[in-house]
Every structure is written in structure tokens, then in C-alpha cells.
Design a protein around this motif. Structure first.
Motif, PDB file in Angstrom:
ATOM      1  N   GLY A  12       4.005  10.853  -6.987  1.00 37.92           N
ATOM      2  CA  GLY A  12       4.584  11.082  -7.794  1.00 37.92           C
ATOM      3  C   GLY A  12       3.619  11.502  -9.244  1.00 37.92           C
ATOM      4  N   VAL A  13       2.577  11.140  -9.330  1.00 39.18           N
ATOM      5  CA  VAL A  13       1.204  11.746 -10.072  1.00 39.18           C
ATOM      6  C   VAL A  13       0.834  12.706  -9.524  1.00 39.18           C
ATOM      7  N   LEU A  47      -4.389  11.177   2.671  1.00 44.24           N
ATOM      8  CA  LEU A  47      -3.550   9.835   2.209  1.00 44.24           C
ATOM      9  C   LEU A  47      -2.357   9.772   3.989  1.00 44.24           C
ATOM     10  N   LEU A  48      -2.094  10.841   4.424  1.00 39.61           N
ATOM     11  CA  LEU A  48      -1.681  11.166   5.965  1.00 39.61           C
ATOM     12  C   LEU A  48      -2.132   9.863   6.753  1.00 39.61           C
ATOM     13  N   LEU A  72       7.620   4.957   4.462  1.00 37.09           N
ATOM     14  CA  LEU A  72       7.337   5.424   3.177  1.00 37.09           C
ATOM     15  C   LEU A  72       6.472   5.950   2.802  1.00 37.09           C
ATOM     16  N   ALA A  73       5.517   5.248   3.283  1.00 35.25           N
ATOM     17  CA  ALA A  73       4.379   6.406   2.475  1.00 35.25           C
ATOM     18  C   ALA A  73       4.533   7.880   2.785  1.00 35.25           C
ATOM     19  N   GLU A  74       4.587   7.896   4.645  1.00 38.39           N
ATOM     20  CA  GLU A  74       4.573   9.707   5.400  1.00 38.39           C
ATOM     21  C   GLU A  74       5.545  10.045   4.055  1.00 38.39           C
ATOM     22  N   ALA A  75       6.986   9.382   4.151  1.00 32.59           N
ATOM     23  CA  ALA A  75       7.657  10.383   3.325  1.00 32.59           C
ATOM     24  C   ALA A  75       7.708  10.786   2.170  1.00 32.59           C
ATOM     25  N   SER A  76       6.627   9.680   1.465  1.00 37.34           N
ATOM     26  CA  SER A  76       6.574  10.030  -0.164  1.00 37.34           C
ATOM     27  C   SER A  76       4.838  11.335  -0.075  1.00 37.34           C
ATOM     28  N   ILE A  77       4.345  11.711   1.111  1.00 41.52           N
ATOM     29  CA  ILE A  77       3.202  12.148   1.064  1.00 41.52           C
ATOM     30  C   ILE A  77       4.306  13.237   1.005  1.00 41.52           C
ATOM     31  N   GLN A  99       0.646  -1.168   0.203  1.00 40.30           N
ATOM     32  CA  GLN A  99      -0.503   0.249  -0.427  1.00 40.30           C
ATOM     33  C   GLN A  99       0.487   1.348   0.336  1.00 40.30           C
ATOM     34  N   ALA A 100       2.363   1.383   0.662  1.00 38.07           N
ATOM     35  CA  ALA A 100       3.063   3.013   0.579  1.00 38.07           C
ATOM     36  C   ALA A 100       3.607   2.678  -0.718  1.00 38.07           C
TER      37      ALA A 100
END
Length: 966
Positions: free
Chosen positions: A726-727, A745-746, A754-759, A717-718
Motif C-alpha cells: 500500500g505504501v 517481494l514476490l 495474501l502476500a501474492e495477492a497484495s503484490i 509476514q504476508a
């Protein structure tokens, strides 16, 4: 099992001595004469060798073998051996002379000396002889020596370089050694000089309080006109001599100073330190008479001027010498005398009454240690390692700095340090040795209860007392145990003490203790990585002894596999790579989880930047899965390989990735594998994204996210969230809507790193488009901390793109370059494909903005070479080259390139990228004096930026037009 460990591993110095041409002597001498001469030689040799602390192990024909370090290790065993070797030549001189006078023959010897690890038997069962390659090396050196020559190996030389005078000789081949043994010829040994000299000329670092206490003790002795005793206590190398030397230099104008030292061995050593203090005194008569004369002589000196008497290395002192010090302290009552005794903590076992008022030296603080390394001119790239390994011990820091200067930052721990620590441990009583061995196998930190459980049964009741005795000797100290606050925990005072203790334990016993502790810890906590480590060590040690146990290997591998999978799930990829690799090396080939572990190892290796290792594991996985008919795992591997090829193989095409992803989707649908479908849809989203079709890419990612949620896999999911972010950044979603989506999303409840960093990274880029640069930079710093903590090198590459975007929007072009360089330099080692091309184009733009035209052109050319599979790279290189051509006055070429960029960008929904191309077209048209066309392009850029909500970009386009922002 007895308290003593029986056999032990230890580093000793072996001396091998043989008579030259003994066969010819036997032929020319009467057997009775030969026997008498041999007996005289053996007696002389034994006397010399034993006086220097060697143990004569055997006489073989005319050869003598002695070991320095058995049955007791000394920190100066190598130097003792060289002194003995040098003296042997003198000792046999009378024998040689008599033989020459009586028979016209010569009795000459040759000697080989080598230092290294041996296994020694238990002295209690008369089997204390040493075995190992070191004995062979010593014998080979001896046989290569010339008459009356002593040859020593490099290990011996390193331990004696301060005192030994040597000449290099040709390396000596030795049986069992891949390379010839580096050898030296002994010329002589300097008297009274330590084998490893200390640098006492460096400025004193720290120790202000200790100096003040010494001064206060002196002032008290002067005020009270009596003898005041101060003991300076601390482990070897902590700086006792350096501290006292500084004190004496400062006091030399006020007091008479006398210094003596207790030697570690020798004849007549009891009063030796006093002989050095009072060289004119007579030391014959009864002990009582000597004590009285020493007191009166010191009183006479002190009545003329206050006296400071320093005794160094007092831990080597004899009981009679200790009695003398106590006598002086008690009976000098009308003369100002300060007696300073420098000793290790062991002396307080002998003289507990010295403890009150003792100055105990602690390790230097980290800033003080760093200051010392600067003074020592340690190589900058080795200072961190030295500081961590030395742990505030000045001697260790000094010797490691010297080693680093000689060998570079990958230097080994100096043998002098190892010898010092090993000798200190060897002097412990057998019961304490048994305890310290168990503690060392557990680790730097250890629970008291575990040590008590691991020692032999007869010691379990007294284990606590033995550990406390080790604490009094400054070998261990109380320390909270990491796994349970309620447990009484300890740790070794210094990591190198633990290493020395560990290395002294025979491998068979070491393996047994590792396995015992694994069982104890498994019952206590069950922490997989700890249990797995100790089982792994037990297996490896037995494997080295030729007794590999496959069931033990599988147990160890199973625990490490669990720990590796947990590390992988929490995105701790550096730990995952190590744990998974270790697990795979232990598990059998047909283990049920091997394929899954290989898949995770390949991904983890890729994410930490170990690309070659990652590709090797992936190739092996595909071969194994195909042979085993593991369809699911084979498709996992095929997807991973197709994705990577687009990044590292210039020949790879988007169509290939599309075909593999679509086939994988069909296969995973048949298998009912939501996890596989999540991966396949996520990989498929990369195809439209590379073509600049972010809306289609978003649809594929949403499907990937739905499958990942159904699979219940938070990590997948992350990864879908990462792709979606990115999109949101590069695609057509307006900034305000994209920020809202990021907030959704956060999820605080189920946050994945990983999800947190990407967001947060995407939020930073979006905030920068609004001109909120400080907040954007702060967010980038948070993301960098997450990635660095997880060791995700490839993710740091992606962050460099975001951070550079923030700086470009802020107009900080040099900072943008710095951010991009971090990622580009790593990618340049990976391959020459689209991801490298895209980064090269971004970096080229920062060069152009700084008017570094040649560098911009060179990077644009690199971007052009690898741009086939990425529309962003195709646009970027044209934008940069258009700027280069315009800067060089080639306006037609610049306009053509810029129009090409806008044409390609116009086929995408990447609003920012399209706007950037239009803005570059406007700039080059202005330079070409095509004002109307430039205005049209600038308005198009402003419109596109406005659709995205990029206020900073819109302002730049408006500024080019000379118009206010709408």
C-alpha cells in the motif's frame, strides 16, 4: 449386534379414530350389546386400515390408532391414510344404521391424521409400535374434530395435495408444540389420482438418444412382426413416464396405443395393468387361460394396426404379471407389438433377463437441468440451489421449483421427495439396510473398507457383496475416494438418498457409528477436520439424548481447533470461522488454547465481513484475558480493537491508535514477543499513513516485517508485505522502483496467498500508471480470484480501490464506478468511519466524471462527515466538491475548495494525491478564467506525476496545458 438396526427413526402417518360420545352410549346400551357393537366396529376398522396398508397398533377404549409406514414405509403412506380415513366413514355406516333402527342411537366417529417423525421398535421383537410427538398431534386433531369429520395436519396435506379435497379450519393447540397445529378438514379423496401429481405437460428436455432407441425397438417389432420388449429403467422421478409419454404422442398416428399401470397395493392387483389395457376382457379362469386370452386379444389389435402396450410402475407388479410379460414376448410371433415396461432398477433383481436392451435413464446434464428450471419458471435466485440439490432428477427439480415459488429461495426439501426415498430404502433387506446406514453416516462418499469395518461382525465378510447389491439397485455407484486412490470407493447416487438413509438411523446408533468411523479414519489418515466432524456429531447426538460426554466434546473440539488454525494460516477464512466457532463451542472454558482460538476467530470473522460477530468475540476475549492475567493475549486484543476503531468508529482518533501501539511495543519487548512486535509496528504504521506520511509508515512496516521474519510467522509476514505494498502504491516511491520492489517481494519459494495477492494488486495499480491497462486488469482478475477463493470480503474492498484506480486512469469512469460499488456497499454496512469516507470520496469522483453532479455531491458530503482520521478522505471530498461547485458555476467556492485540497496534500508525500489536487485546482481555475494560475497548478501536477513516474497522470496535466509530455 444383529444385522438389523432394531429401532429406527422414520416419517410415518398416524391415524387416530374415536367414537363420538362413547360414554353416553355405554350408559344407554346393555353391556353385551355394547360389546357386540364395539367388536363389529373394531373389525370393520381393522379391515379398512389394513387393506390400505396401515398397521393397527392399539385399541384404547373405543379409539383406534393405526400407523401407515410400519413395519414397511411406502412413498404414499399419507395418501393411504386419507383414503382409509375417508373409507372408515363409509364402513361404519351399516353399523350406525342398525344402531339407529334398533336403539335410536348413533355410532359416529371422528378422525385425526398427522405425519411426522417417530421412533419405531424392531418388528422382530414385537415392539414395533411408534412413539413421538406425531402420535400426540394425531390424537389432538381427532379430539378437535366434529362428528364424522376428519382433520389432518399440514404435513399430511402437503403429501396428498394432488388428490385430497380439503377445507382450512382453525389451528389446533397441541401439547408440546410451541405453535398451534395448522389443520385441514378432509372433504374427499379423488380416486386414481396420486398425492403428488407430476407435470407431464412441460416440454421434454434432452432424451434424444432414448427416444431414438424406443423408435428403433418399434421399427424392429413391426419389421419382424413379433412382440419386442423394452424396459425403461431408472429411479423415481428420473423421467420414465415423461419420456414414454413423448414417444407415444409421436407414435399415435402410426400405432394403436394402450396403457396400464401396476398399483402399489389393493385387491385383485395382479392383472390390473392388463385390465386397463383390455377393459373388455374376462379375467376369470386359470392363469394359463387368462394368459392365452390376453395374447389373442393383443394379437387381434396388432394385426389391424401395430400395437404399443405400455405398463407403468412395473416394479409394483406381482410375479404372475412378470410371467405374463415374458409369455407375451415369447409367444406373440405373428403380430407387431412393442411392450414398454417402465420400472425402477429393483425390477431387474426380479427379472435379470430384461436387462439386455433396457433403456436406463441417467440424470439430466447441468445445461439440461437449467433448461428445465427455465421451463418450470423456477425463481432465478433459487435455481442454483435447486440444480445442485436435484442433481439432474426432473421430479426433484419440479417439486423443489414449486416449493421455491411458495416459500422462497430458502425452501425446505419437499416432504414428497423425502417420503419417496425413505420408502425405497425401507424395502431393503436388513443386511443391506445395515450397510447403507453405515455408509450414510460416513457421508456422500465412502470407502468400501470402512463400511466393512463398521457393520456388525456377522456381516463383515459379505459387506462388499451388499454394497454391490446397492449399486445394482441404483442407490450407490463406484466413485474414487477423495483421500486415497488405492481404496475402493463408492458414493450415493443422489445426495438426498444419503440424507434419507442418515435420518432413518436412530440417534444412539448414529452416534456410535460416527465415533467408530472417527477411530477408523484417525488410524487411516488422521485428517483433523474429518475426525473432528465425526466426533462432534457423536457428541451432539448424545447431547440431544441427554447423555452428553464432556471428554468426547473435548476430543472433537481439539481436532476442529487444529483444522481451524490450519485454515486460518492458509487464509481460508470462511472455513476458519466455522471450524474455530465449532471448536470453541465444544472445548471447556479453561482450555489452554481458548484465548488464541478466540483471537483467530475474531480476525477471521472480520475478514469475511461478519463485523458484529467479530466485535463480540473480541470483547469476550479481552474480558477473559484480563481476568486470567494473560498479558500477551490482552495486548493482542487491545491492538486489534484500536485498529478497528479507526475504521468503524467516527470518534476514534489516530492519537489513540498511536498510544495503544506504542504501549504494546513496550509490553511485547518485555515479553520478548516478536510476533506481537510485528503486529504492533504494523498497526503503528497506520498512524503516519493516515496523515499522508508514507515514508515514516514505510519505516514502521519494515520493522514489522523484520519482527515477523524473526518470529517465523509467514502469515504475519504476508500482512506486513500487504501494508508495504500500500505504501509503494500511494507513497513517494517512483513507479519503476516500486515495481522492482514488488518483484523482490514476490518469492516463488515461499509464496503466501495474501502476500501474492497484495503484490499483484499493487503491480496492477503501478502498471496502470504506465498506461498498461490490459495487463493491469488481468492482474486485478487474478487478485479477485484469490480473494474470492479465500472468501476475504474486506480484501475485496481494498481490491475495489485498486481496480477503480486502473479504470479511472484508463478513462473508463462507469467501469470504475462498478468496481467501487462492490466495496462501498459492503463497507456501508460496517460503519461510518474513515475507510468508508475514503471509498465514498473515490466513488464521488466517478460520479463527477460522468456528470452526475447531485450524486457526486451527496457522496462527497458522506466523505466529509467521516474524514477526520484520514487525510486522503479529507483531500478527496474537497477535490470532488470543487468539481461540483465549478459545474454549477460557483467558481470562487470551487477554487477555495481546490486550494484547500492542495494545501492539505502539500503536507504529505503522497505524490499522486497531491498531483490530483493540483490538477483539479487547474481545472477550476480555467473555468474561472484564471489562466495563468491554472497553468501554474497544471505544471505542478505534471511535476508531481513525473516524480512518481505516473505517465498517464502526467499526460493529463500536459493536455490541460496544451503542451507535449516531457
Amino acid at each position: 449386534m444383529s444385522a438389523s438396526s432394531g429401532a429406527s427413526r422414520r416419517t410415518v402417518t398416524v391415524l387416530f379414530c374415536d367414537v363420538v360420545d362413547s360414554t353416553a352410549l355405554g350408559e344407554q346400551l346393555d353391556p353385551e350389546t355394547l360389546r357386540r357393537v364395539q367388536t363389529s366396529f373394531f373389525e370393520a376398522a381393522r379391515e379398512v386400515l389394513e387393506r390400505h396398508g396401515g398397521t393397527v397398533e392399539k385399541f384404547i377404549g373405543d379409539a383406534v390408532m393405526a400407523v401407515f409406514g410400519l413395519p414397511t414405509l411406502h412413498e404414499d403412506d399419507a395418501l393411504r391414510a386419507l383414503r382409509a380415513a375417508s373409507e372408515l366413514r363409509v364402513a361404519i355406516a351399516p353399523l350406525d344404521q342398525r344402531l339407529a333402527e334398533d336403539h335410536g342411537l348413533r355410532w359416529r366417529i371422528r378422525v385425526g391424521v398427522a405425519t411426522g417423525e417417530v421412533v419405531a421398535g424392531d418388528s422382530e421383537d414385537a415392539q414395533s409400535f411408534a412413539t413421538g410427538g406425531t402420535v400426540v398431534v394425531a390424537e389432538r386433531l381427532e379430539s378437535s374434530a366434529q362428528p364424522s369429520e376428519v382433520l389432518l395436519d399440514d404435513a399430511t396435506y402437503r403429501l396428498t395435495a394432488g388428490a385430497a379435497l380439503v377445507e382450512p379450519v382453525e389451528a389446533v393447540p397441541a401439547k408440546g408444540k410451541a405453535e398451534p397445529v395448522l389443520a385441514w378438514r378432509l372433504v374427499g379423496v379423488q380416486s386414481g389420482v396420486p398425492g403428488v401429481p407430476r407435470r407431464l405437460d412441460t416440454p421434454l428436455v434432452g432424451r434424444r438418444d432414448e427416444l431414438a432407441r424406443l423408435r428403433a425397438a418399434y421399427d424392429q417389432a413391426v419389421a419382424e412382426r413379433r412382440c419386442r420388449l423394452v424396459s425403461v429403467i431408472g429411479p423415481a422421478g428420473i423421467g420414465k413416464s415423461r419420456l414414454v409419454r413423448e414417444f407415444l404422442v409421436r407414435m399415435s398416428a402410426e400405432a394403436t396405443i394402450r396403457v396400464g399401470r401396476c398399483p402399489p397395493y389393493g385387491d385383485g392387483v395382479t392383472f390390473w395393468p392388463v385390465v386397463e389395457v383390455l377393459p373388455d376382457e374376462e379375467f376369470d379362469g386359470t392363469t394359463e387361460e387368462i394368459f392365452r386370452r390376453v395374447r389373442k386379444s393383443l394379437e387381434e389389435l396388432a394385426r389391424e394396426r401395430p400395437l404399443i402396450v405400455c405398463f407403468d410402475d412395473v416394479h409394483w407388479g406381482e410375479p404372475t404379471f412378470f410371467n405374463l410379460v415374458d409369455y407375451l414376448q415369447g409367444l406373440i410371433t405373428d403380430a407387431p407389438v412393442l411392450a414398454v415396461c417402465m420400472a425402477r432398477a429393483d425390477v431387474l433383481e426380479e427379472r435379470p433377463q430384461w436387462a439386455p436392451g433396457a433403456i436406463t435413464l441417467l440424470p439430466l446434464s447441468r445445461p439440461e437441468a437449467e433448461a428445465l428450471l427455465t421451463v418450470l419458471e423456477a425463481p432465478p435466485d433459487a435455481r442454483l440451489r435447486i440444480a445442485e440439490a436435484a442433481e439432474g432428477n426432473p421430479l426433484f427439480a419440479e417439486q423443489m421449483a414449486a416449493m421455491a415459488l411458495e416459500e422462497g429461495p430458502a425452501f425446505a426439501v419437499p416432504p414428497s421427495i423425502r417420503a419417496l426415498l425413505a420408502a425405497r430404502l425401507d424395502r431393503l433387506p436388513p443386511e443391506e439396510r445395515s450397510v447403507v446406514e453405515r455408509a450414510a453416516v460416513i457421508g456422500r462418499e465412502f470407502p468400501l473398507r470402512a463400511v466393512a469395518a463398521l457393520v456388525p461382525a456377522e456381516l463383515q465378510a459379505e459387506a462388499t457383496d451388499r454394497v454391490l447389491a446397492l449399486a445394482r439397485k441404483d442407490l450407490v455407484e463406484p466413485y474414487p475416494w477423495a483421500f486415497a486412490a488405492e481404496e475402493d470407493g463408492f458414493r450415493f447416487r443422489h445426495g438426498l438418498i444419503r440424507e434419507a438413509a442418515y435420518e432413518s438411523v436412530p440417534k444412539e446408533l448414529r452416534a456410535s457409528i460416527h465415533e467408530q468411523y472417527a477411530r477408523w479414519f484417525e488410524r487411516y489418515s488422521g485428517e483433523d477436520v474429518i475426525v473432528g466432524y465425526h466426533l462432534e456429531q457423536a457428541f451432539r447426538l448424545r447431547q440431544e439424548l441427554g447423555r452428553a460426554d464432556s471428554s468426547l466434546a473435548e476430543r472433537a473440539g481439539g481436532y476442529l481447533a487444529i483444522a481451524g488454525k490450519r485454515a486460518f494460516a492458509r487464509e481460508d477464512m470462511p472455513a476458519a470461522t466455522k471450524l474455530l466457532e465449532r471448536a470453541l463451542s465444544l472445548l471447556p472454558d479453561d482450555h489452554a488454547e481458548r484465548h488464541e482460538l478466540m483471537r483467530e476467530l475474531s480476525i477471521a470473522s472480520w475478514l469475511v465481513g461478519e463485523v458484529a460477530r467479530s466485535e463480540s468475540v473480541l470483547s469476550e476475549l479481552l474480558e477473559r484475558a484480563a481476568r486470567a492475567g494473560d498479558r500477551r493475549m490482552e495486548w493482542y486484543g487491545l491492538l486489534e480493537r484500536a485498529h478497528r476503531r479507526t475504521m468503524i468508529d467516527p470518534a476514534a482518533t489516530a492519537d489513540e491508535l498511536r498510544a495503544v501501539a506504542q504501549d504494546a511495543i513496550r509490553a511485547f519487548e518485555e515479553l520478548g514477543d516478536d510476533f506481537g512486535l510485528a503486529q504492533a509496528w504494523r498497526r503503528l504504521s497506520l498512524v503516519p499513513r493516515a496523515a499522508g506520511d508514507f515514508a515514516t509508515a514505510e519505516d514502521a512496516i519494515e520493522r514489522a516485517l523484520a519482527h515477523a521474519q524473526r518470529a517465523g510467522d509467514r502469515q504475519e509476514q504476508a500482512r506486513s508485505v500487504d501494508a508495504l505494498c500500500g505504501v509503494l502504491q500511494y507513497g513517494p516511491t517512483p513507479v519503476t522502483e516500486a515495481l522492482r520492489r514488488c518483484e523482490e517481494l514476490l518469492d516463488p519459494a515461499g509464496r503466501h496467498p495474501l502476500a501474492e495477492a497484495s503484490i499483484l494488486a499493487t503491480t496492477a495499480a503501478l502498471k496502470a500508471m504506465l498506461g498498461e491497462f490490459d495487463e493491469a486488469r488481468s492482474l486485478c482478475d487474478q487478485v479477485r480470484a484469490i480473494y474470492e477463493d479465500l472468501g476475504l470480503q474486506m480484501s475485496l474492498v481494498a481490491l475495489s480501490e485498486v481496480a477503480s484506480t486502473v479504470e479511472l486512469l484508463a478513462g473508463e469512469h462507469a467501469r470504475a464506478e462498478s468496481e467501487l460499488r462492490r466495496g462501498y456497499e459492503l463497507l456501508a454496512t460496517v460503519g461510518d468511519a474513515s475507510i468508508v469516507a475514503f471509498q465514498a470520496g473515490l466513488l464521488a469522483e466517478t460520479m463527477l466524471a460522468q456528470q452526475r453532479i447531485d450524486e457526486a455531491e451527496e457522496l462527497a458530503a458522506l466523505a466529509e462527515q467521516g474524514a477526520a482520521n484520514d487525510i486522503g478522505a479529507q483531500i478527496n471530498w474537497r477535490i470532488v466538491k470543487a468539481g461540483v461547485e465549478a459545474a454549477r458555476g460557483r467558481h470562487d467556492a470551487a477554487v477555495d475548495l481546490a486550494r484547500g485540497a492542495t494545501e492539505i496534500a502539500g503536507r504529505t508525500d503522497a505524490l499522486n494525491m497531491h498531483a490530483g489536487a493540483e490538477l483539479r485546482l487547474a481545472e477550476v481555475l480555467l473555468l474561472a478564467a484564471a489562466t495563468d494560475e491554472a497553468a501554474t497548478a497544471a505544471r505542478a501536477a505534471a511535476h508531481l506525476y513525473a516524480r512518481k513516474g505516473n505517465l498517464v497522470g502526467a499526460r493529463a496535466a500536459a493536455a490541460l496545458l496544451g503542451e507535449p509530455v516531457a
